[in-house]
Write an enzyme that holds these catalytic residues in place. Sequence first.
Site, PDB file in Angstrom:
ATOM      1  N   THR A 125      27.239  -1.503  31.989  1.00  0.00           N
ATOM      2  CA  THR A 125      27.970  -2.740  31.715  1.00  0.00           C
ATOM      3  C   THR A 125      29.396  -2.676  32.254  1.00  0.00           C
ATOM      4  O   THR A 125      29.981  -1.587  32.362  1.00  0.00           O
ATOM      5  CB  THR A 125      28.018  -2.983  30.189  1.00  0.00           C
ATOM      6  OG1 THR A 125      28.943  -4.026  29.904  1.00  0.00           O
ATOM      7  CG2 THR A 125      28.469  -1.738  29.429  1.00  0.00           C
ATOM      8  N   GLU A 127      31.812  -3.430  30.624  1.00  0.00           N
ATOM      9  CA  GLU A 127      32.704  -3.070  29.511  1.00  0.00           C
ATOM     10  C   GLU A 127      33.191  -1.621  29.597  1.00  0.00           C
ATOM     11  O   GLU A 127      34.154  -1.262  28.918  1.00  0.00           O
ATOM     12  CB  GLU A 127      32.014  -3.305  28.165  1.00  0.00           C
ATOM     13  CG  GLU A 127      31.720  -4.765  27.939  1.00  0.00           C
ATOM     14  CD  GLU A 127      31.460  -5.145  26.479  1.00  0.00           C
ATOM     15  OE1 GLU A 127      31.816  -4.374  25.586  1.00  0.00           O
ATOM     16  OE2 GLU A 127      30.896  -6.223  26.283  1.00  0.00           O
ATOM     17  N   LYS A 157      28.184   3.504  26.107  1.00  0.00           N
ATOM     18  CA  LYS A 157      27.634   3.185  27.436  1.00  0.00           C
ATOM     19  C   LYS A 157      28.327   4.030  28.514  1.00  0.00           C
ATOM     20  O   LYS A 157      27.690   4.494  29.458  1.00  0.00           O
ATOM     21  CB  LYS A 157      27.797   1.695  27.748  1.00  0.00           C
ATOM     22  CG  LYS A 157      26.978   0.754  26.884  1.00  0.00           C
ATOM     23  CD  LYS A 157      25.468   0.891  27.075  1.00  0.00           C
ATOM     24  CE  LYS A 157      24.984   0.370  28.409  1.00  0.00           C
ATOM     25  NZ  LYS A 157      23.495   0.442  28.498  1.00  0.00           N
TER      26      LYS A 157
HETATM   27  P1  NAD Z   1      19.200  -6.488  23.599  1.00  0.00           P
HETATM   28  O1  NAD Z   1      19.934  -6.003  22.390  1.00  0.00           O
HETATM   29  O2  NAD Z   1      18.786  -7.919  23.687  1.00  0.00           O
HETATM   30  O3  NAD Z   1      17.856  -5.623  23.782  1.00  0.00           O
HETATM   31  C1  NAD Z   1      17.814  -4.241  23.595  1.00  0.00           C
HETATM   32  C2  NAD Z   1      16.353  -3.797  23.535  1.00  0.00           C
HETATM   33  O4  NAD Z   1      16.332  -2.365  23.430  1.00  0.00           O
HETATM   34  C3  NAD Z   1      15.579  -4.343  22.344  1.00  0.00           C
HETATM   35  O5  NAD Z   1      14.307  -4.779  22.734  1.00  0.00           O
HETATM   36  C4  NAD Z   1      15.462  -3.139  21.416  1.00  0.00           C
HETATM   37  O6  NAD Z   1      14.305  -3.167  20.588  1.00  0.00           O
HETATM   38  C5  NAD Z   1      15.420  -1.985  22.409  1.00  0.00           C
HETATM   39  N1  NAD Z   1      15.868  -0.723  21.820  1.00  0.00           N
HETATM   40  C6  NAD Z   1      16.989  -0.505  21.078  1.00  0.00           C
HETATM   41  N2  NAD Z   1      17.034   0.771  20.678  1.00  0.00           N
HETATM   42  C7  NAD Z   1      15.930   1.388  21.200  1.00  0.00           C
HETATM   43  C8  NAD Z   1      15.442   2.710  21.150  1.00  0.00           C
HETATM   44  N3  NAD Z   1      16.092   3.670  20.469  1.00  0.00           N
HETATM   45  N4  NAD Z   1      14.306   3.002  21.804  1.00  0.00           N
HETATM   46  C9  NAD Z   1      13.627   2.028  22.494  1.00  0.00           C
HETATM   47  N5  NAD Z   1      14.039   0.751  22.555  1.00  0.00           N
HETATM   48  C10 NAD Z   1      15.189   0.431  21.920  1.00  0.00           C
HETATM   49  O7  NAD Z   1      20.100  -6.066  24.819  1.00  0.00           O
HETATM   50  P2  NAD Z   1      20.351  -6.798  26.237  1.00  0.00           P
HETATM   51  O8  NAD Z   1      21.438  -7.774  26.084  1.00  0.00           O
HETATM   52  O9  NAD Z   1      19.053  -7.210  26.804  1.00  0.00           O
HETATM   53  O10 NAD Z   1      20.935  -5.583  27.086  1.00  0.00           O
HETATM   54  C11 NAD Z   1      20.064  -4.710  27.807  1.00  0.00           C
HETATM   55  C12 NAD Z   1      20.886  -3.672  28.518  1.00  0.00           C
HETATM   56  O11 NAD Z   1      21.786  -4.309  29.426  1.00  0.00           O
HETATM   57  C13 NAD Z   1      21.745  -2.813  27.595  1.00  0.00           C
HETATM   58  O12 NAD Z   1      21.705  -1.495  28.066  1.00  0.00           O
HETATM   59  C14 NAD Z   1      23.140  -3.395  27.738  1.00  0.00           C
HETATM   60  O13 NAD Z   1      24.116  -2.407  27.528  1.00  0.00           O
HETATM   61  C15 NAD Z   1      23.125  -3.878  29.178  1.00  0.00           C
HETATM   62  N6  NAD Z   1      24.011  -5.015  29.503  1.00  0.00           N
HETATM   63  C16 NAD Z   1      23.920  -6.177  28.772  1.00  0.00           C
HETATM   64  C17 NAD Z   1      24.714  -7.271  29.139  1.00  0.00           C
HETATM   65  C18 NAD Z   1      24.636  -8.569  28.391  1.00  0.00           C
HETATM   66  O14 NAD Z   1      25.410  -9.490  28.700  1.00  0.00           O
HETATM   67  N7  NAD Z   1      23.719  -8.761  27.443  1.00  0.00           N
HETATM   68  C19 NAD Z   1      25.585  -7.159  30.224  1.00  0.00           C
HETATM   69  C20 NAD Z   1      25.656  -5.955  30.944  1.00  0.00           C
HETATM   70  C21 NAD Z   1      24.842  -4.904  30.566  1.00  0.00           C
HETATM   71  O1  TDX Z   2      30.738 -15.541  17.097  1.00  0.00           O
HETATM   72  C1  TDX Z   2      31.337 -15.176  18.119  1.00  0.00           C
HETATM   73  N1  TDX Z   2      32.543 -15.730  18.437  1.00  0.00           N
HETATM   74  C2  TDX Z   2      33.286 -15.367  19.517  1.00  0.00           C
HETATM   75  O2  TDX Z   2      34.380 -15.899  19.746  1.00  0.00           O
HETATM   76  C3  TDX Z   2      30.811 -14.167  19.007  1.00  0.00           C
HETATM   77  C4  TDX Z   2      29.484 -13.538  18.729  1.00  0.00           C
HETATM   78  C5  TDX Z   2      31.563 -13.812  20.101  1.00  0.00           C
HETATM   79  N2  TDX Z   2      32.771 -14.365  20.347  1.00  0.00           N
HETATM   80  C6  TDX Z   2      33.541 -13.934  21.546  1.00  0.00           C
HETATM   81  C7  TDX Z   2      33.739 -12.446  21.685  1.00  0.00           C
HETATM   82  C8  TDX Z   2      33.768 -12.255  23.188  1.00  0.00           C
HETATM   83  O3  TDX Z   2      35.064 -12.464  23.682  1.00  0.00           O
HETATM   84  O4  TDX Z   2      32.775 -14.327  22.691  1.00  0.00           O
HETATM   85  C9  TDX Z   2      32.852 -13.346  23.734  1.00  0.00           C
HETATM   86  C10 TDX Z   2      31.449 -12.863  24.053  1.00  0.00           C
HETATM   87  O5  TDX Z   2      30.978 -12.134  22.951  1.00  0.00           O
HETATM   88  P1  TDX Z   2      29.526 -11.422  22.938  1.00  0.00           P
HETATM   89  O6  TDX Z   2      28.494 -12.461  23.219  1.00  0.00           O
HETATM   90  O7  TDX Z   2      29.427 -10.618  21.682  1.00  0.00           O
HETATM   91  O8  TDX Z   2      29.595 -10.510  24.239  1.00  0.00           O
HETATM   92  P2  TDX Z   2      30.604  -9.333  24.679  1.00  0.00           P
HETATM   93  O9  TDX Z   2      31.303  -8.733  23.541  1.00  0.00           O
HETATM   94  O10 TDX Z   2      31.439  -9.888  25.811  1.00  0.00           O
HETATM   95  O11 TDX Z   2      29.535  -8.253  25.244  1.00  0.00           O
HETATM   96  C11 TDX Z   2      28.433  -8.678  26.069  1.00  0.00           C
HETATM   97  O12 TDX Z   2      28.687  -8.454  27.431  1.00  0.00           O
HETATM   98  C12 TDX Z   2      28.657  -7.140  27.911  1.00  0.00           C
HETATM   99  C13 TDX Z   2      27.121  -8.006  25.670  1.00  0.00           C
HETATM  100  O13 TDX Z   2      26.864  -8.228  24.285  1.00  0.00           O
HETATM  101  C14 TDX Z   2      27.139  -6.544  25.993  1.00  0.00           C
HETATM  102  O14 TDX Z   2      25.886  -5.938  25.663  1.00  0.00           O
HETATM  103  C15 TDX Z   2      27.411  -6.390  27.474  1.00  0.00           C
HETATM  104  O15 TDX Z   2      27.532  -5.042  27.813  1.00  0.00           O
END
Ligand code: NAD
Ligand code: TDX
Length: 339
Positions: A125, A127, A157
Amino acid sequence: MTIIVTGGAGFIGSNFIFYMLKANPDYRIICLDKLTYAGNLSTLKNVMDNPHFRFVKADVCDREAVYALFEEEHPDMVVNFAAESHVDRSIEDPGIFLQTNIIGTATLMDACRKYGIQRFHQVSTDEVYGDLPLDRPDLFFTEETPIHTSSPYSSSKAAADLLVQAYHRTYGLPVTISRCSNNYGPYHFPEKLIPLMIINALNDKSLPVYGAGINVRDWLYVEDHCKAIDLIIHKGRVGEIYNIGGHNEMRNIDIVKLIVHELGKSEDLITYVTDRKGHDLRYAIDPTKINNDLGWLPETKFADGIKKTISWYLSNRDWWEEIISGEYKNYYEKMYTGR
Ligand code: NAD
Ligand code: TDX
Protein backbone atom coordinates in the site's frame (compact mmCIF):
# COMPACT_ATOMS: atom_id res chain seq x y z
CA MET A 1 -0.64 -21.73 -14.63
CA THR A 2 -1.91 -22.19 -11.07
CA ILE A 3 -2.17 -19.10 -8.86
CA ILE A 4 -2.94 -18.99 -5.15
CA VAL A 5 -4.75 -15.75 -4.35
CA THR A 6 -4.82 -15.13 -0.60
CA GLY A 7 -7.51 -12.88 0.87
CA GLY A 8 -9.68 -13.48 -2.20
CA ALA A 9 -12.94 -13.27 -0.24
CA GLY A 10 -12.21 -9.61 0.54
CA PHE A 11 -12.65 -6.47 -1.52
CA ILE A 12 -9.67 -6.29 -3.89
CA GLY A 13 -8.84 -10.01 -3.84
CA SER A 14 -12.33 -10.96 -5.04
CA ASN A 15 -12.23 -8.36 -7.81
CA PHE A 16 -8.81 -9.75 -8.81
CA ILE A 17 -10.20 -13.31 -8.98
CA PHE A 18 -13.10 -12.19 -11.21
CA TYR A 19 -10.69 -10.29 -13.42
CA MET A 20 -8.17 -13.15 -13.71
CA LEU A 21 -10.77 -15.81 -14.49
CA LYS A 22 -11.93 -13.64 -17.39
CA ALA A 23 -8.55 -12.37 -18.60
CA ASN A 24 -6.77 -15.75 -18.31
CA PRO A 25 -9.52 -18.35 -18.74
CA ASP A 26 -7.11 -21.29 -18.83
CA TYR A 27 -5.54 -20.45 -15.43
CA ARG A 28 -6.41 -22.28 -12.25
CA ILE A 29 -7.14 -19.84 -9.41
CA ILE A 30 -7.14 -21.01 -5.81
CA CYS A 31 -8.45 -18.63 -3.19
CA LEU A 32 -7.01 -19.13 0.29
CA ASP A 33 -8.92 -17.08 2.84
CA LYS A 34 -9.57 -17.29 6.58
CA LEU A 35 -12.99 -15.64 6.21
CA THR A 36 -12.45 -13.05 8.92
CA TYR A 37 -15.11 -10.37 9.47
CA ALA A 38 -13.92 -8.83 6.16
CA GLY A 39 -14.11 -12.01 4.11
CA ASN A 40 -17.43 -13.04 2.67
CA LEU A 41 -18.12 -16.28 0.86
CA SER A 42 -21.22 -14.82 -0.79
CA THR A 43 -18.90 -12.43 -2.64
CA LEU A 44 -17.48 -15.44 -4.51
CA LYS A 45 -20.80 -17.16 -5.24
CA ASN A 46 -20.64 -16.48 -8.99
CA VAL A 47 -17.31 -18.28 -9.38
CA MET A 48 -17.77 -21.14 -6.90
CA ASP A 49 -18.92 -23.52 -9.66
CA ASN A 50 -16.22 -22.47 -12.12
CA PRO A 51 -14.03 -25.58 -12.72
CA HIS A 52 -10.95 -23.31 -12.86
CA PHE A 53 -11.62 -22.02 -9.35
CA ARG A 54 -11.20 -23.54 -5.89
CA PHE A 55 -11.87 -22.01 -2.47
CA VAL A 56 -9.88 -23.09 0.59
CA LYS A 57 -10.66 -21.76 4.05
CA ALA A 58 -7.36 -21.36 5.91
CA ASP A 59 -5.26 -18.87 7.83
CA VAL A 60 -2.09 -17.63 6.09
CA CYS A 61 -0.35 -18.00 9.46
CA ASP A 62 -1.23 -21.71 9.66
CA ARG A 63 2.00 -23.26 8.39
CA GLU A 64 0.63 -26.78 8.24
CA ALA A 65 -2.42 -25.76 6.19
CA VAL A 66 -0.36 -23.55 3.85
CA TYR A 67 2.26 -26.25 3.23
CA ALA A 68 -0.46 -28.88 2.65
CA LEU A 69 -2.05 -26.66 0.00
CA PHE A 70 1.30 -26.13 -1.75
CA GLU A 71 1.95 -29.88 -1.73
CA GLU A 72 -1.43 -30.53 -3.26
CA GLU A 73 -1.60 -27.73 -5.82
CA HIS A 74 2.04 -26.93 -6.74
CA PRO A 75 1.22 -23.25 -7.45
CA ASP A 76 3.23 -21.32 -10.02
CA MET A 77 2.47 -18.00 -8.34
CA VAL A 78 1.13 -16.55 -5.11
CA VAL A 79 -0.56 -13.15 -5.00
CA ASN A 80 -0.88 -12.10 -1.37
CA PHE A 81 -3.88 -9.89 -0.60
CA ALA A 82 -4.63 -11.45 2.80
CA ALA A 83 -4.38 -8.79 5.46
CA GLU A 84 -6.06 -6.94 8.23
CA SER A 85 -6.72 -3.79 6.22
CA HIS A 86 -8.55 -1.17 8.30
CA VAL A 87 -6.48 1.62 9.86
CA ASP A 88 -9.09 2.43 12.56
CA ARG A 89 -9.17 -1.19 13.74
CA SER A 90 -5.36 -1.24 13.90
CA ILE A 91 -5.46 1.77 16.22
CA GLU A 92 -7.88 -0.08 18.53
CA ASP A 93 -6.06 -3.44 18.49
CA PRO A 94 -2.70 -3.76 16.67
CA GLY A 95 -1.89 -7.40 17.59
CA ILE A 96 -3.80 -9.21 14.85
CA PHE A 97 -2.29 -6.83 12.26
CA LEU A 98 1.22 -7.95 13.20
CA GLN A 99 0.16 -11.58 13.13
CA THR A 100 -1.63 -11.68 9.77
CA ASN A 101 0.25 -9.01 7.87
CA ILE A 102 3.79 -9.91 8.96
CA ILE A 103 3.80 -13.55 10.16
CA GLY A 104 1.28 -14.52 7.46
CA THR A 105 3.48 -13.06 4.71
CA ALA A 106 6.58 -14.84 6.09
CA THR A 107 4.70 -18.16 6.31
CA LEU A 108 3.60 -17.91 2.68
CA MET A 109 7.13 -17.06 1.54
CA ASP A 110 8.54 -20.00 3.55
CA ALA A 111 6.16 -22.27 1.63
CA CYS A 112 7.34 -20.67 -1.63
CA ARG A 113 10.96 -21.36 -0.69
CA LYS A 114 10.24 -24.95 0.30
CA TYR A 115 8.15 -25.94 -2.72
CA GLY A 116 9.48 -23.50 -5.36
CA ILE A 117 7.60 -20.71 -7.07
CA GLN A 118 7.79 -18.61 -10.24
CA ARG A 119 6.56 -15.47 -8.49
CA PHE A 120 5.51 -14.29 -5.05
CA HIS A 121 3.64 -11.00 -5.39
CA GLN A 122 3.02 -8.86 -2.32
CA VAL A 123 0.06 -6.50 -2.49
CA SER A 124 1.25 -3.54 -0.45
CA THR A 125 0.00 0.00 0.00
CA ASP A 126 1.01 3.63 -0.48
CA GLU A 127 0.51 4.05 3.28
CA VAL A 128 4.01 2.62 3.86
CA TYR A 129 5.36 6.00 2.67
CA GLY A 130 3.56 7.89 5.45
CA ASP A 131 1.89 11.11 4.35
CA LEU A 132 2.58 14.26 2.36
CA PRO A 133 1.82 17.84 3.47
CA LEU A 134 -1.41 19.41 2.25
CA ASP A 135 0.36 22.58 1.07
CA ARG A 136 2.87 20.84 -1.25
CA PRO A 137 0.83 19.59 -4.22
CA ASP A 138 4.12 19.21 -6.11
CA LEU A 139 5.19 16.24 -3.94
CA PHE A 140 4.34 12.60 -4.78
CA PHE A 141 5.35 9.15 -3.53
CA THR A 142 7.85 7.45 -5.82
CA GLU A 143 9.34 3.99 -5.29
CA GLU A 144 12.37 5.75 -3.79
CA THR A 145 10.38 7.63 -1.12
CA PRO A 146 11.58 6.37 2.28
CA ILE A 147 9.25 4.19 4.33
CA HIS A 148 7.83 6.33 7.15
CA THR A 149 4.70 4.81 8.64
CA SER A 150 2.00 6.33 10.84
CA SER A 151 -0.43 3.62 11.99
CA PRO A 152 -0.01 0.08 13.29
CA TYR A 153 -1.65 -1.02 10.00
CA SER A 154 0.85 0.76 7.76
CA SER A 155 3.75 -0.31 9.98
CA SER A 156 2.72 -3.95 9.67
CA LYS A 157 2.49 -3.60 5.86
CA ALA A 158 5.92 -1.93 5.76
CA ALA A 159 7.39 -4.72 7.90
CA ALA A 160 5.99 -7.26 5.45
CA ASP A 161 7.50 -5.36 2.50
CA LEU A 162 10.92 -5.39 4.17
CA LEU A 163 10.64 -9.14 4.75
CA VAL A 164 9.69 -9.68 1.10
CA GLN A 165 12.79 -7.75 0.03
CA ALA A 166 14.90 -9.72 2.52
CA TYR A 167 13.63 -13.07 1.17
CA HIS A 168 14.57 -11.88 -2.32
CA ARG A 169 18.08 -10.81 -1.37
CA THR A 170 18.84 -13.63 1.07
CA TYR A 171 17.14 -16.62 -0.57
CA GLY A 172 16.71 -15.36 -4.13
CA LEU A 173 12.90 -15.67 -3.89
CA PRO A 174 11.40 -14.25 -7.11
CA VAL A 175 9.26 -11.48 -5.63
CA THR A 176 7.51 -8.30 -6.74
CA ILE A 177 5.76 -5.69 -4.60
CA SER A 178 3.03 -3.25 -5.63
CA ARG A 179 2.05 -0.20 -3.60
CA CYS A 180 -1.35 1.09 -4.60
CA SER A 181 -3.37 4.12 -3.56
CA ASN A 182 -6.93 3.95 -2.14
CA ASN A 183 -9.23 1.63 -4.11
CA TYR A 184 -12.99 1.90 -4.53
CA GLY A 185 -15.59 -0.23 -6.32
CA PRO A 186 -17.90 -3.25 -5.81
CA TYR A 187 -17.58 -5.46 -2.69
CA HIS A 188 -15.76 -2.75 -0.68
CA PHE A 189 -16.39 -3.56 3.00
CA PRO A 190 -18.84 -1.09 4.62
CA GLU A 191 -16.33 0.10 7.26
CA LYS A 192 -14.31 2.07 4.65
CA LEU A 193 -15.05 5.69 3.69
CA ILE A 194 -16.85 5.35 0.34
CA PRO A 195 -19.13 2.37 1.08
CA LEU A 196 -19.80 3.67 4.61
CA MET A 197 -20.99 7.00 3.23
CA ILE A 198 -23.10 5.40 0.47
CA ILE A 199 -24.78 2.99 2.89
CA ASN A 200 -25.36 5.56 5.65
CA ALA A 201 -26.76 8.07 3.16
CA LEU A 202 -29.12 5.42 1.74
CA ASN A 203 -30.29 4.73 5.31
CA ASP A 204 -30.55 8.48 6.10
CA LYS A 205 -27.97 8.03 8.85
CA SER A 206 -25.39 10.69 9.76
CA LEU A 207 -22.20 10.80 7.70
CA PRO A 208 -19.21 10.88 10.09
CA VAL A 209 -16.38 12.94 8.57
CA TYR A 210 -13.14 12.82 10.58
CA GLY A 211 -11.67 16.20 11.60
CA ALA A 212 -12.31 18.93 9.06
CA GLY A 213 -12.61 16.48 6.13
CA ILE A 214 -9.63 18.06 4.37
CA ASN A 215 -7.40 14.96 4.28
CA VAL A 216 -6.60 13.91 0.74
CA ARG A 217 -6.66 10.40 -0.73
CA ASP A 218 -5.69 9.30 -4.26
CA TRP A 219 -8.57 7.09 -5.52
CA LEU A 220 -8.29 4.28 -8.06
CA TYR A 221 -11.09 2.09 -9.43
CA VAL A 222 -10.43 -1.46 -8.20
CA GLU A 223 -10.37 -3.05 -11.67
CA ASP A 224 -7.48 -0.76 -12.67
CA HIS A 225 -5.54 -2.06 -9.66
CA CYS A 226 -6.30 -5.67 -10.71
CA LYS A 227 -5.05 -4.99 -14.25
CA ALA A 228 -1.83 -3.51 -12.87
CA ILE A 229 -1.17 -6.59 -10.74
CA ASP A 230 -1.86 -8.89 -13.72
CA LEU A 231 0.77 -6.94 -15.67
CA ILE A 232 3.30 -6.98 -12.83
CA ILE A 233 3.11 -10.73 -12.20
CA HIS A 234 3.59 -11.45 -15.92
CA LYS A 235 5.89 -8.68 -17.09
CA GLY A 236 7.25 -6.98 -13.97
CA ARG A 237 10.91 -7.40 -13.10
CA VAL A 238 11.72 -9.68 -10.17
CA GLY A 239 12.87 -7.79 -7.06
CA GLU A 240 11.10 -4.57 -8.12
CA ILE A 241 8.53 -2.36 -6.42
CA TYR A 242 5.79 -0.72 -8.53
CA ASN A 243 3.64 2.18 -7.33
CA ILE A 244 0.06 2.13 -8.66
CA GLY A 245 -2.15 5.21 -8.78
CA GLY A 246 -3.99 7.40 -11.23
CA HIS A 247 -3.44 11.01 -10.08
CA ASN A 248 -6.93 11.29 -8.69
CA GLU A 249 -6.54 13.19 -5.44
CA MET A 250 -9.66 14.26 -3.58
CA ARG A 251 -10.48 15.67 -0.16
CA ASN A 252 -12.69 13.41 1.97
CA ILE A 253 -15.36 16.09 2.34
CA ASP A 254 -15.64 16.49 -1.43
CA ILE A 255 -16.15 12.73 -1.86
CA VAL A 256 -18.85 12.72 0.82
CA LYS A 257 -20.65 15.69 -0.76
CA LEU A 258 -20.49 14.05 -4.18
CA ILE A 259 -22.08 10.86 -2.80
CA VAL A 260 -24.78 12.90 -1.03
CA HIS A 261 -25.65 14.70 -4.28
CA GLU A 262 -25.58 11.54 -6.42
CA LEU A 263 -28.08 9.94 -4.02
CA GLY A 264 -30.29 13.04 -3.85
CA LYS A 265 -29.78 13.37 -0.07
CA SER A 266 -29.18 16.44 2.10
CA GLU A 267 -25.77 17.73 3.19
CA ASP A 268 -27.34 18.10 6.64
CA LEU A 269 -26.51 14.42 7.13
CA ILE A 270 -22.79 15.34 7.27
CA THR A 271 -21.41 15.35 10.85
CA TYR A 272 -17.86 16.31 11.70
CA VAL A 273 -16.50 13.90 14.32
CA THR A 274 -13.28 13.53 16.36
CA ASP A 275 -10.32 12.99 14.08
CA ARG A 276 -8.50 9.65 13.61
CA LYS A 277 -5.36 9.43 15.80
CA GLY A 278 -2.22 10.08 13.73
CA HIS A 279 -4.41 10.77 10.69
CA ASP A 280 -2.32 10.86 7.49
CA LEU A 281 -2.87 14.16 5.66
CA ARG A 282 -2.34 13.37 2.01
CA TYR A 283 -1.47 10.39 -0.18
CA ALA A 284 -0.43 10.89 -3.81
CA ILE A 285 1.23 8.31 -6.04
CA ASP A 286 3.67 9.01 -8.84
CA PRO A 287 2.93 6.12 -11.25
CA THR A 288 5.69 7.00 -13.75
CA LYS A 289 7.56 3.70 -13.32
CA ILE A 290 4.63 1.38 -14.03
CA ASN A 291 3.53 3.68 -16.91
CA ASN A 292 6.98 3.61 -18.51
CA ASP A 293 8.06 0.04 -17.79
CA LEU A 294 4.79 -1.86 -18.20
CA GLY A 295 2.58 0.55 -20.14
CA TRP A 296 -0.08 0.59 -17.41
CA LEU A 297 -2.55 3.47 -17.30
CA PRO A 298 -5.78 3.74 -15.32
CA GLU A 299 -8.83 3.32 -17.52
CA THR A 300 -11.76 4.36 -15.31
CA LYS A 301 -12.24 8.06 -14.58
CA PHE A 302 -13.40 8.85 -11.05
CA ALA A 303 -16.62 10.48 -12.31
CA ASP A 304 -17.60 7.19 -14.01
CA GLY A 305 -16.18 4.86 -11.36
CA ILE A 306 -18.06 6.47 -8.49
CA LYS A 307 -21.34 6.29 -10.44
CA LYS A 308 -20.72 2.60 -11.20
CA THR A 309 -19.89 2.00 -7.54
CA ILE A 310 -22.99 3.75 -6.22
CA SER A 311 -25.17 1.89 -8.66
CA TRP A 312 -23.55 -1.41 -7.58
CA TYR A 313 -24.46 -0.69 -3.92
CA LEU A 314 -27.99 0.21 -5.00
CA SER A 315 -28.48 -3.07 -6.83
CA ASN A 316 -26.65 -5.29 -4.32
CA ARG A 317 -28.43 -4.37 -1.12
CA ASP A 318 -28.56 -8.02 0.04
CA TRP A 319 -24.76 -8.18 0.10
CA TRP A 320 -24.26 -5.19 2.40
CA GLU A 321 -27.49 -5.44 4.40
CA GLU A 322 -26.42 -8.84 5.62
CA ILE A 323 -23.02 -7.45 6.66
CA ILE A 324 -24.31 -4.40 8.50
CA SER A 325 -26.95 -6.40 10.38
CA GLY A 326 -24.32 -8.69 11.93
CA GLU A 327 -21.19 -8.10 14.04
CA TYR A 328 -20.65 -4.83 12.14
CA LYS A 329 -23.36 -3.22 14.33
CA ASN A 330 -21.16 -3.62 17.43
CA TYR A 331 -18.14 -2.29 15.56
CA TYR A 332 -20.09 0.75 14.36
CA GLU A 333 -21.43 1.56 17.82
CA LYS A 334 -18.00 1.21 19.41
CA MET A 335 -16.29 3.44 16.83
CA TYR A 336 -18.90 6.12 16.20
CA THR A 337 -21.33 6.47 19.12
CA GLY A 338 -20.64 9.77 20.89
CA ARG A 339 -17.56 10.37 18.78
P1 NAD B 1 -10.23 -6.60 2.92
O1 NAD B 1 -10.14 -6.33 4.39
O2 NAD B 1 -11.48 -6.26 2.18
O3 NAD B 1 -9.98 -8.17 2.67
C1 NAD B 1 -9.00 -8.90 3.34
C2 NAD B 1 -9.24 -10.39 3.10
O4 NAD B 1 -8.17 -11.12 3.73
C3 NAD B 1 -10.54 -10.92 3.69
O5 NAD B 1 -11.19 -11.77 2.79
C4 NAD B 1 -10.08 -11.70 4.92
O6 NAD B 1 -10.95 -12.77 5.27
C5 NAD B 1 -8.71 -12.20 4.48
N1 NAD B 1 -7.83 -12.48 5.61
C6 NAD B 1 -7.58 -11.69 6.69
N2 NAD B 1 -6.75 -12.31 7.53
C7 NAD B 1 -6.44 -13.52 6.96
C8 NAD B 1 -5.61 -14.59 7.35
N3 NAD B 1 -4.93 -14.56 8.51
N4 NAD B 1 -5.50 -15.65 6.54
C9 NAD B 1 -6.20 -15.70 5.36
N5 NAD B 1 -7.02 -14.71 4.95
C10 NAD B 1 -7.13 -13.62 5.74
O7 NAD B 1 -8.97 -5.91 2.30
P2 NAD B 1 -8.77 -5.19 0.86
O8 NAD B 1 -9.19 -3.79 0.97
O9 NAD B 1 -9.32 -6.06 -0.19
O10 NAD B 1 -7.18 -5.19 0.77
C11 NAD B 1 -6.48 -6.30 0.19
C12 NAD B 1 -5.00 -6.02 0.22
O11 NAD B 1 -4.72 -4.83 -0.53
C13 NAD B 1 -4.44 -5.78 1.62
O12 NAD B 1 -3.19 -6.41 1.69
C14 NAD B 1 -4.29 -4.27 1.71
O13 NAD B 1 -3.23 -3.93 2.57
C15 NAD B 1 -3.98 -3.91 0.27
N6 NAD B 1 -4.38 -2.55 -0.17
C16 NAD B 1 -5.68 -2.14 0.00
C17 NAD B 1 -6.06 -0.88 -0.48
C18 NAD B 1 -7.47 -0.39 -0.34
O14 NAD B 1 -7.75 0.76 -0.72
N7 NAD B 1 -8.43 -1.19 0.13
C19 NAD B 1 -5.12 -0.07 -1.11
C20 NAD B 1 -3.80 -0.52 -1.26
C21 NAD B 1 -3.46 -1.78 -0.79
O1 TDX C 1 -16.03 7.16 8.78
C1 TDX C 1 -15.02 7.60 8.21
N1 TDX C 1 -14.84 8.95 8.10
C2 TDX C 1 -13.75 9.53 7.53
O2 TDX C 1 -13.63 10.76 7.47
C3 TDX C 1 -14.00 6.75 7.66
C4 TDX C 1 -14.15 5.26 7.72
C5 TDX C 1 -12.91 7.34 7.07
N2 TDX C 1 -12.76 8.68 7.03
C6 TDX C 1 -11.54 9.26 6.38
C7 TDX C 1 -10.23 8.72 6.89
C8 TDX C 1 -9.35 8.80 5.66
O3 TDX C 1 -8.77 10.08 5.55
O4 TDX C 1 -11.60 8.90 5.00
C9 TDX C 1 -10.30 8.59 4.48
C10 TDX C 1 -10.31 7.17 3.95
O5 TDX C 1 -10.44 6.30 5.04
P1 TDX C 1 -10.45 4.69 4.86
O6 TDX C 1 -11.53 4.33 3.90
O7 TDX C 1 -10.45 4.09 6.23
O8 TDX C 1 -9.08 4.44 4.09
P2 TDX C 1 -7.55 4.79 4.47
O9 TDX C 1 -7.35 4.99 5.91
O10 TDX C 1 -7.12 5.89 3.53
O11 TDX C 1 -6.84 3.39 4.05
C11 TDX C 1 -7.21 2.72 2.83
O12 TDX C 1 -6.28 2.97 1.80
C12 TDX C 1 -5.03 2.35 1.87
C13 TDX C 1 -7.37 1.22 3.02
O13 TDX C 1 -8.31 0.96 4.06
C14 TDX C 1 -6.06 0.55 3.29
O14 TDX C 1 -6.23 -0.86 3.42
C15 TDX C 1 -5.13 0.86 2.15
O15 TDX C 1 -3.85 0.35 2.40
